[in-house]
Write an enzyme that holds these catalytic residues in place. Structure first.
Site, PDB file in Angstrom:
ATOM      1  N   CYS A 143       0.805  -1.225   0.000  1.00 51.35           N
ATOM      2  CA  CYS A 143       0.000   0.000   0.000  1.00 51.35           C
ATOM      3  C   CYS A 143       0.836   1.271   0.000  1.00 51.35           C
ATOM      4  O   CYS A 143       0.304   2.360  -0.229  1.00 51.35           O
ATOM      5  CB  CYS A 143      -0.945  -0.006   1.200  1.00 51.35           C
ATOM      6  SG  CYS A 143      -2.043  -1.453   1.249  1.00 51.35           S
TER       7      CYS A 143
ATOM      8  N   HIS B  50      -3.518   7.030   1.648  1.00 50.08           N
ATOM      9  CA  HIS B  50      -3.901   5.697   1.182  1.00 50.08           C
ATOM     10  C   HIS B  50      -5.282   5.365   1.724  1.00 50.08           C
ATOM     11  O   HIS B  50      -5.564   5.539   2.917  1.00 50.08           O
ATOM     12  CB  HIS B  50      -2.876   4.676   1.658  1.00 50.08           C
ATOM     13  CG  HIS B  50      -3.347   3.264   1.585  1.00 50.08           C
ATOM     14  ND1 HIS B  50      -3.860   2.696   0.445  1.00 50.08           N
ATOM     15  CD2 HIS B  50      -3.406   2.295   2.552  1.00 50.08           C
ATOM     16  CE1 HIS B  50      -4.205   1.445   0.695  1.00 50.08           C
ATOM     17  NE2 HIS B  50      -3.944   1.181   1.961  1.00 50.08           N
TER      18      HIS B  50
ATOM     19  N   ASN C 210     -10.140  -0.716  -0.218  1.00 47.56           N
ATOM     20  CA  ASN C 210      -8.686  -0.607  -0.176  1.00 47.56           C
ATOM     21  C   ASN C 210      -8.102  -1.235  -1.437  1.00 47.56           C
ATOM     22  O   ASN C 210      -8.100  -2.450  -1.588  1.00 47.56           O
ATOM     23  CB  ASN C 210      -8.153  -1.317   1.070  1.00 47.56           C
ATOM     24  CG  ASN C 210      -6.646  -1.243   1.220  1.00 47.56           C
ATOM     25  OD1 ASN C 210      -5.920  -0.928   0.291  1.00 47.56           O
ATOM     26  ND2 ASN C 210      -6.166  -1.544   2.416  1.00 47.56           N
TER      27      ASN C 210
END
Length: 404
Positions: free
Chosen positions: A182, A330, A360
Protein backbone atom coordinates in the site's frame (compact mmCIF):
# COMPACT_ATOMS: atom_id res chain seq x y z
CA UNK A 1 13.72 -2.22 16.83
CA UNK A 2 11.53 -4.28 19.13
CA UNK A 3 7.85 -4.46 19.85
CA UNK A 4 6.57 -3.00 23.10
CA UNK A 5 3.22 -2.88 24.92
CA UNK A 6 2.48 0.67 23.82
CA UNK A 7 2.82 0.07 20.08
CA UNK A 8 4.49 -1.78 17.29
CA UNK A 9 7.96 -0.33 17.63
CA UNK A 10 10.25 0.95 20.36
CA UNK A 11 11.96 3.51 18.13
CA UNK A 12 10.19 6.70 16.96
CA UNK A 13 8.56 6.70 13.54
CA UNK A 14 10.31 9.87 12.47
CA UNK A 15 13.87 9.61 11.21
CA UNK A 16 16.08 11.98 9.33
CA UNK A 17 16.39 11.04 5.69
CA UNK A 18 19.89 11.08 4.35
CA UNK A 19 20.38 13.44 1.44
CA UNK A 20 20.64 11.64 -1.87
CA UNK A 21 23.57 12.42 -4.09
CA UNK A 22 22.96 13.33 -7.71
CA UNK A 23 24.11 10.49 -9.94
CA UNK A 24 24.51 10.42 -13.69
CA UNK A 25 25.10 7.56 -16.09
CA UNK A 26 28.27 7.83 -18.16
CA UNK A 27 29.39 5.05 -20.44
CA UNK A 28 29.00 1.75 -18.58
CA UNK A 29 29.19 3.14 -15.04
CA UNK A 30 28.16 5.94 -12.74
CA UNK A 31 29.78 9.24 -11.84
CA UNK A 32 28.90 12.02 -9.44
CA UNK A 33 27.79 15.21 -11.10
CA UNK A 34 27.06 18.73 -10.00
CA UNK A 35 23.55 20.07 -10.54
CA UNK A 36 22.57 20.78 -14.13
CA UNK A 37 25.66 19.32 -15.78
CA UNK A 38 25.05 17.76 -19.17
CA UNK A 39 26.21 14.18 -19.65
CA UNK A 40 26.38 12.07 -22.79
CA UNK A 41 25.95 8.34 -23.29
CA UNK A 42 26.59 5.93 -26.10
CA UNK A 43 23.80 4.44 -28.23
CA UNK A 44 23.91 0.69 -28.78
CA UNK A 45 23.80 -0.27 -32.45
CA UNK A 46 24.14 -3.45 -34.48
CA UNK A 47 23.19 -5.67 -31.55
CA UNK A 48 21.36 -8.94 -32.17
CA UNK A 49 19.26 -11.06 -29.84
CA UNK A 50 17.20 -14.23 -30.13
CA UNK A 51 13.44 -13.99 -29.64
CA UNK A 52 10.47 -16.31 -30.03
CA UNK A 53 10.02 -14.85 -33.52
CA UNK A 54 13.63 -15.44 -34.48
CA UNK A 55 16.67 -13.21 -34.57
CA UNK A 56 15.91 -9.51 -34.46
CA UNK A 57 18.21 -6.53 -34.79
CA UNK A 58 18.16 -3.84 -32.13
CA UNK A 59 18.93 -0.46 -33.62
CA UNK A 60 19.22 2.89 -31.95
CA UNK A 61 15.93 4.42 -30.72
CA UNK A 62 13.90 6.32 -33.29
CA UNK A 63 14.38 9.46 -31.22
CA UNK A 64 18.02 9.48 -30.15
CA UNK A 65 18.63 11.23 -26.86
CA UNK A 66 21.92 13.08 -27.28
CA UNK A 67 22.27 14.26 -23.71
CA UNK A 68 20.78 14.17 -20.25
CA UNK A 69 20.48 17.12 -17.90
CA UNK A 70 20.75 16.16 -14.26
CA UNK A 71 19.65 18.14 -11.23
CA UNK A 72 16.26 18.95 -12.70
CA UNK A 73 12.92 19.25 -10.95
CA UNK A 74 9.78 17.17 -11.55
CA UNK A 75 6.28 18.13 -12.66
CA UNK A 76 3.10 16.09 -12.19
CA UNK A 77 1.21 16.71 -15.42
CA UNK A 78 -1.04 13.75 -16.23
CA UNK A 79 -3.08 11.11 -14.44
CA UNK A 80 -5.46 8.27 -15.25
CA UNK A 81 -7.23 5.36 -13.60
CA UNK A 82 -9.12 2.17 -14.37
CA UNK A 83 -11.31 -0.21 -12.36
CA UNK A 84 -12.86 -3.61 -13.10
CA UNK A 85 -16.45 -3.88 -14.30
CA UNK A 86 -17.69 -6.16 -11.51
CA UNK A 87 -19.04 -4.24 -8.50
CA UNK A 88 -19.42 -6.07 -5.18
CA UNK A 89 -21.58 -4.24 -2.63
CA UNK A 90 -21.73 -4.79 1.11
CA UNK A 91 -25.12 -6.44 0.61
CA UNK A 92 -23.51 -8.87 -1.84
CA UNK A 93 -20.89 -9.81 0.75
CA UNK A 94 -23.62 -10.34 3.35
CA UNK A 95 -24.83 -13.24 1.21
CA UNK A 96 -21.55 -15.15 1.56
CA UNK A 97 -20.23 -14.15 5.00
CA UNK A 98 -21.81 -13.08 8.29
CA UNK A 99 -21.87 -9.30 7.92
CA UNK A 100 -24.11 -6.41 6.86
CA UNK A 101 -23.89 -3.10 5.06
CA UNK A 102 -24.20 -1.24 8.36
CA UNK A 103 -21.51 -3.34 10.09
CA UNK A 104 -19.02 -2.73 7.25
CA UNK A 105 -19.74 0.93 6.56
CA UNK A 106 -19.63 2.01 10.21
CA UNK A 107 -16.28 0.30 10.84
CA UNK A 108 -14.54 1.04 7.54
CA UNK A 109 -16.48 3.58 5.48
CA UNK A 110 -16.58 1.11 2.57
CA UNK A 111 -19.81 0.39 0.68
CA UNK A 112 -18.60 -1.05 -2.65
CA UNK A 113 -15.50 -2.50 -4.24
CA UNK A 114 -14.51 -3.58 -7.78
CA UNK A 115 -13.14 -7.07 -8.46
CA UNK A 116 -11.35 -8.49 -11.51
CA UNK A 117 -13.51 -10.99 -13.38
CA UNK A 118 -13.81 -12.69 -16.73
CA UNK A 119 -10.88 -11.90 -19.00
CA UNK A 120 -9.78 -8.81 -17.08
CA UNK A 121 -6.17 -8.61 -15.92
CA UNK A 122 -4.21 -6.28 -13.70
CA UNK A 123 -1.92 -5.51 -16.63
CA UNK A 124 -4.94 -4.49 -18.68
CA UNK A 125 -6.08 -2.06 -15.98
CA UNK A 126 -2.57 -0.60 -15.74
CA UNK A 127 -2.44 -0.04 -19.50
CA UNK A 128 -5.84 1.64 -19.55
CA UNK A 129 -4.90 3.98 -16.70
CA UNK A 130 -1.56 4.79 -18.32
CA UNK A 131 -3.12 5.67 -21.66
CA UNK A 132 -5.36 8.19 -19.92
CA UNK A 133 -2.38 9.70 -18.11
CA UNK A 134 -0.41 10.03 -21.35
CA UNK A 135 -3.40 11.61 -23.07
CA UNK A 136 -3.85 14.20 -20.32
CA UNK A 137 -0.12 14.98 -20.30
CA UNK A 138 -0.01 15.13 -24.11
CA UNK A 139 3.02 12.85 -24.11
CA UNK A 140 3.60 10.18 -26.75
CA UNK A 141 4.44 6.62 -25.73
CA UNK A 142 7.76 6.88 -27.61
CA UNK A 143 8.80 9.74 -25.33
CA UNK A 144 8.43 7.76 -22.09
CA UNK A 145 11.84 6.91 -20.60
CA UNK A 146 10.78 4.78 -17.63
CA UNK A 147 7.74 2.78 -16.52
CA UNK A 148 7.50 2.04 -12.80
CA UNK A 149 4.88 -0.62 -12.06
CA UNK A 150 4.09 -0.37 -8.35
CA UNK A 151 2.31 -3.59 -7.45
CA UNK A 152 2.44 -6.52 -5.05
CA UNK A 153 0.10 -8.66 -7.16
CA UNK A 154 1.56 -8.79 -10.71
CA UNK A 155 0.11 -11.05 -13.39
CA UNK A 156 3.56 -12.67 -13.63
CA UNK A 157 5.75 -13.74 -10.71
CA UNK A 158 8.67 -11.90 -12.31
CA UNK A 159 6.77 -8.63 -12.68
CA UNK A 160 4.33 -6.93 -15.05
CA UNK A 161 6.22 -3.70 -15.80
CA UNK A 162 7.81 -4.86 -19.08
CA UNK A 163 4.46 -6.19 -20.34
CA UNK A 164 2.84 -2.82 -19.64
CA UNK A 165 5.73 -1.09 -21.41
CA UNK A 166 5.34 -3.40 -24.41
CA UNK A 167 1.59 -3.04 -24.79
CA UNK A 168 1.68 0.73 -24.32
CA UNK A 169 4.24 1.00 -27.10
CA UNK A 170 6.86 2.67 -24.90
CA UNK A 171 9.66 1.14 -26.95
CA UNK A 172 12.35 3.48 -25.62
CA UNK A 173 11.52 2.96 -21.95
CA UNK A 174 13.06 0.92 -19.16
CA UNK A 175 10.38 -0.85 -17.10
CA UNK A 176 10.41 -2.67 -13.79
CA UNK A 177 8.20 -3.41 -10.77
CA UNK A 178 8.30 -1.89 -7.28
CA UNK A 179 6.84 -4.06 -4.53
CA UNK A 180 5.85 -2.15 -1.41
CA UNK A 181 2.14 -2.98 -1.03
CA UNK A 182 0.00 0.00 0.00
CA UNK A 183 3.05 2.29 0.16
CA UNK A 184 4.11 1.33 -3.34
CA UNK A 185 2.82 4.37 -5.20
CA UNK A 186 4.45 6.91 -2.86
CA UNK A 187 7.76 5.04 -3.12
CA UNK A 188 7.35 4.89 -6.90
CA UNK A 189 6.64 8.62 -7.12
CA UNK A 190 9.74 9.51 -5.12
CA UNK A 191 11.80 7.02 -7.15
CA UNK A 192 10.63 8.68 -10.38
CA UNK A 193 11.79 12.10 -9.20
CA UNK A 194 15.20 10.67 -8.29
CA UNK A 195 15.60 9.24 -11.81
CA UNK A 196 14.80 12.68 -13.19
CA UNK A 197 17.04 14.57 -10.78
CA UNK A 198 19.94 12.12 -10.73
CA UNK A 199 19.69 10.32 -14.06
CA UNK A 200 18.39 12.96 -16.43
CA UNK A 201 15.22 11.08 -17.40
CA UNK A 202 12.51 13.20 -19.04
CA UNK A 203 9.13 11.39 -18.85
CA UNK A 204 8.28 8.69 -16.32
CA UNK A 205 5.06 6.76 -15.88
CA UNK A 206 4.36 5.79 -12.27
CA UNK A 207 1.63 3.15 -12.06
CA UNK A 208 -0.05 1.91 -8.90
CA UNK A 209 -2.01 -1.29 -9.52
CA UNK A 210 -3.11 -4.15 -7.31
CA UNK A 211 -5.59 -7.03 -7.27
CA UNK A 212 -5.63 -8.08 -3.62
CA UNK A 213 -8.94 -9.88 -4.21
CA UNK A 214 -6.76 -12.75 -5.49
CA UNK A 215 -5.40 -13.29 -1.97
CA UNK A 216 -8.49 -12.65 0.15
CA UNK A 217 -10.10 -15.32 2.32
CA UNK A 218 -13.75 -14.80 1.38
CA UNK A 219 -14.87 -16.57 4.56
CA UNK A 220 -13.06 -14.06 6.80
CA UNK A 221 -15.32 -11.06 7.35
CA UNK A 222 -12.45 -9.17 8.97
CA UNK A 223 -10.49 -8.97 5.71
CA UNK A 224 -12.71 -9.82 2.73
CA UNK A 225 -14.79 -6.66 3.26
CA UNK A 226 -11.78 -4.38 2.82
CA UNK A 227 -10.12 -4.98 -0.51
CA UNK A 228 -10.81 -4.12 -4.13
CA UNK A 229 -8.87 -4.06 -7.41
CA UNK A 230 -7.85 -1.01 -9.46
CA UNK A 231 -5.04 0.82 -11.24
CA UNK A 232 -3.95 4.44 -11.34
CA UNK A 233 -1.15 6.16 -13.24
CA UNK A 234 0.76 9.42 -13.08
CA UNK A 235 3.04 11.03 -15.68
CA UNK A 236 6.01 12.77 -14.06
CA UNK A 237 8.00 15.06 -16.37
CA UNK A 238 11.33 16.82 -15.94
CA UNK A 239 11.21 20.56 -15.32
CA UNK A 240 13.39 23.38 -14.12
CA UNK A 241 15.09 22.78 -10.79
CA UNK A 242 13.40 25.79 -9.22
CA UNK A 243 9.96 24.47 -10.21
CA UNK A 244 10.16 21.10 -8.51
CA UNK A 245 6.74 19.55 -7.93
CA UNK A 246 8.07 17.26 -5.18
CA UNK A 247 8.40 19.64 -2.25
CA UNK A 248 9.39 17.14 0.44
CA UNK A 249 9.20 13.46 1.38
CA UNK A 250 9.86 11.06 4.24
CA UNK A 251 10.01 7.25 3.82
CA UNK A 252 10.35 4.37 6.30
CA UNK A 253 10.11 0.61 6.64
CA UNK A 254 10.34 -1.85 9.51
CA UNK A 255 10.19 -5.61 9.13
CA UNK A 256 9.31 -6.17 12.79
CA UNK A 257 5.72 -5.22 11.96
CA UNK A 258 5.42 -7.76 9.14
CA UNK A 259 3.67 -10.19 11.47
CA UNK A 260 0.68 -7.87 11.62
CA UNK A 261 0.05 -7.72 7.85
CA UNK A 262 1.34 -10.33 5.43
CA UNK A 263 0.62 -12.95 2.78
CA UNK A 264 3.47 -15.44 3.09
CA UNK A 265 4.56 -18.35 0.91
CA UNK A 266 3.12 -21.68 2.01
CA UNK A 267 3.61 -25.31 1.04
CA UNK A 268 0.18 -26.49 -0.03
CA UNK A 269 1.13 -30.16 0.08
CA UNK A 270 0.28 -30.85 -3.56
CA UNK A 271 2.84 -33.25 -5.05
CA UNK A 272 4.64 -32.14 -8.17
CA UNK A 273 3.88 -34.33 -11.21
CA UNK A 274 6.60 -36.74 -12.27
CA UNK A 275 6.49 -38.86 -15.42
CA UNK A 276 9.19 -41.33 -14.39
CA UNK A 277 8.60 -41.64 -10.67
CA UNK A 278 11.72 -39.70 -9.70
CA UNK A 279 11.69 -37.39 -6.71
CA UNK A 280 11.64 -33.70 -7.58
CA UNK A 281 13.11 -31.05 -5.31
CA UNK A 282 11.17 -29.47 -3.79
CA UNK A 283 8.62 -32.30 -3.97
CA UNK A 284 5.54 -30.10 -3.46
CA UNK A 285 4.08 -26.99 -5.05
CA UNK A 286 4.02 -23.70 -3.17
CA UNK A 287 1.65 -20.74 -3.27
CA UNK A 288 0.91 -17.59 -1.31
CA UNK A 289 -1.38 -17.70 1.67
CA UNK A 290 -4.42 -15.46 2.02
CA UNK A 291 -3.91 -12.02 3.52
CA UNK A 292 -3.42 -12.07 7.28
CA UNK A 293 -4.03 -8.81 9.12
CA UNK A 294 -4.16 -7.75 12.74
CA UNK A 295 -6.53 -4.86 12.21
CA UNK A 296 -6.12 -3.27 15.65
CA UNK A 297 -2.32 -3.14 15.43
CA UNK A 298 -2.37 -1.82 11.86
CA UNK A 299 -4.82 0.90 12.90
CA UNK A 300 -2.60 1.93 15.83
CA UNK A 301 0.45 1.94 13.57
CA UNK A 302 -1.24 4.12 10.93
CA UNK A 303 -2.72 6.78 13.22
CA UNK A 304 0.60 7.15 15.05
CA UNK A 305 3.14 7.05 12.22
CA UNK A 306 1.34 8.67 9.28
CA UNK A 307 0.93 12.13 10.87
CA UNK A 308 4.62 12.05 11.80
CA UNK A 309 5.88 11.34 8.28
CA UNK A 310 3.61 14.03 6.86
CA UNK A 311 4.94 16.52 9.40
CA UNK A 312 8.52 15.50 8.56
CA UNK A 313 7.89 15.97 4.83
CA UNK A 314 6.25 19.34 5.48
CA UNK A 315 9.25 20.40 7.52
CA UNK A 316 11.58 19.47 4.67
CA UNK A 317 9.37 21.46 2.29
CA UNK A 318 9.38 24.45 4.63
CA UNK A 319 5.59 24.34 4.91
CA UNK A 320 2.96 23.98 7.62
CA UNK A 321 -0.34 22.13 7.62
CA UNK A 322 -2.16 25.32 6.74
CA UNK A 323 -0.27 25.39 3.41
CA UNK A 324 -1.84 22.10 2.31
CA UNK A 325 -4.69 22.39 -0.18
CA UNK A 326 -5.53 18.69 0.03
CA UNK A 327 -4.76 15.69 2.22
CA UNK A 328 -4.74 12.45 0.22
CA UNK A 329 -3.98 9.32 2.23
CA UNK A 330 -3.90 5.70 1.18
CA UNK A 331 -7.56 4.66 1.20
CA UNK A 332 -7.51 1.89 3.81
CA UNK A 333 -10.15 2.84 6.37
CA UNK A 334 -12.18 6.02 6.80
CA UNK A 335 -11.54 5.98 10.54
CA UNK A 336 -7.78 6.10 9.86
CA UNK A 337 -8.22 8.95 7.37
CA UNK A 338 -10.34 10.92 9.86
CA UNK A 339 -7.95 10.28 12.75
CA UNK A 340 -4.89 11.43 10.77
CA UNK A 341 -6.70 14.54 9.51
CA UNK A 342 -7.70 15.39 13.09
CA UNK A 343 -4.11 14.95 14.34
CA UNK A 344 -2.89 17.30 11.60
CA UNK A 345 -5.80 19.72 12.19
CA UNK A 346 -6.87 19.54 8.54
CA UNK A 347 -10.62 20.14 8.06
CA UNK A 348 -12.70 17.43 6.41
CA UNK A 349 -13.49 19.59 3.37
CA UNK A 350 -9.77 19.48 2.46
CA UNK A 351 -9.54 15.67 2.68
CA UNK A 352 -9.87 13.55 -0.47
CA UNK A 353 -11.62 10.20 -0.01
CA UNK A 354 -13.23 7.78 -2.45
CA UNK A 355 -12.91 4.77 -0.15
CA UNK A 356 -16.68 4.18 -0.07
CA UNK A 357 -16.75 3.33 -3.78
CA UNK A 358 -13.63 1.16 -4.15
CA UNK A 359 -12.39 -0.11 -0.79
CA UNK A 360 -8.69 -0.61 -0.18
CA UNK A 361 -7.00 -0.90 -3.60
CA UNK A 362 -3.46 -0.96 -2.15
CA UNK A 363 -0.92 0.77 -4.43
CA UNK A 364 -3.72 1.99 -6.71
CA UNK A 365 -5.62 3.93 -4.05
CA UNK A 366 -3.72 7.24 -4.13
CA UNK A 367 -3.48 7.64 -7.93
CA UNK A 368 -7.10 6.48 -8.33
CA UNK A 369 -8.35 9.10 -5.88
CA UNK A 370 -6.04 11.76 -7.33
CA UNK A 371 -7.29 11.10 -10.86
CA UNK A 372 -10.91 11.49 -9.81
CA UNK A 373 -10.10 14.68 -7.89
CA UNK A 374 -8.23 16.22 -10.84
CA UNK A 375 -10.85 15.32 -13.43
CA UNK A 376 -13.67 16.63 -11.21
CA UNK A 377 -11.88 19.98 -10.87
CA UNK A 378 -11.24 19.58 -7.15
CA UNK A 379 -7.44 19.47 -7.49
CA UNK A 380 -6.24 22.29 -9.74
CA UNK A 381 -2.90 23.42 -11.12
CA UNK A 382 -0.67 24.76 -8.36
CA UNK A 383 -2.51 23.00 -5.53
CA UNK A 384 -0.33 21.41 -2.84
CA UNK A 385 -1.28 17.84 -1.96
CA UNK A 386 0.03 15.92 1.05
CA UNK A 387 0.03 12.19 0.26
CA UNK A 388 0.92 9.24 2.48
CA UNK A 389 0.98 5.49 1.97
CA UNK A 390 1.20 2.86 4.70
CA UNK A 391 0.84 -0.88 4.93
CA UNK A 392 2.45 -4.29 4.59
CA UNK A 393 6.15 -4.61 5.08
CA UNK A 394 5.64 -2.62 7.18
CA UNK A 395 6.37 0.42 5.02
CA UNK A 396 5.11 3.96 5.28
CA UNK A 397 5.95 7.32 3.79
CA UNK A 398 4.74 10.72 2.70
CA UNK A 399 5.31 13.03 -0.25
CA UNK A 400 4.26 16.68 -0.47
CA UNK A 401 3.61 17.48 -4.12
CA UNK A 402 2.38 20.35 -6.25
CA UNK A 403 -0.02 19.44 -9.05
CA UNK A 404 0.72 20.74 -12.55
Amino acid sequence: MAANPSGLFSSPCMGRRQQLSSLGIYGSGFCRLDNRRVIHYRTLTDVHCSTAQGVEELTSPSKTRASRIVGRGSKLIGCGSAVPKLLISNDDLAKIVETSDDWISVRTGIRNRRILSGGETLTGLAIEASKKALEMAQVEADDVDLVLMCTSTPDDLFGSGPQVQRDLGCKNALAFDITAACSGFVLGLVTATRFIKGGGFQNILVIGADALSRYVDWTDRGSCILFGDAAGALLVQAGDGDEDGLLGFDLHSDGYGQKHLNATVKDNGTPRPSSNGSVLVPPTLSSYSCIHMNGKEVFRFAVRCVPQVIEAALQEAGLTGSCIDWLLLHQANQRIIDAVAARLEIPSDRVISNLANYGNTSAASIPLALDEAVRSGKVQKGHVVATAGFGAGLTWGSAIVRWG
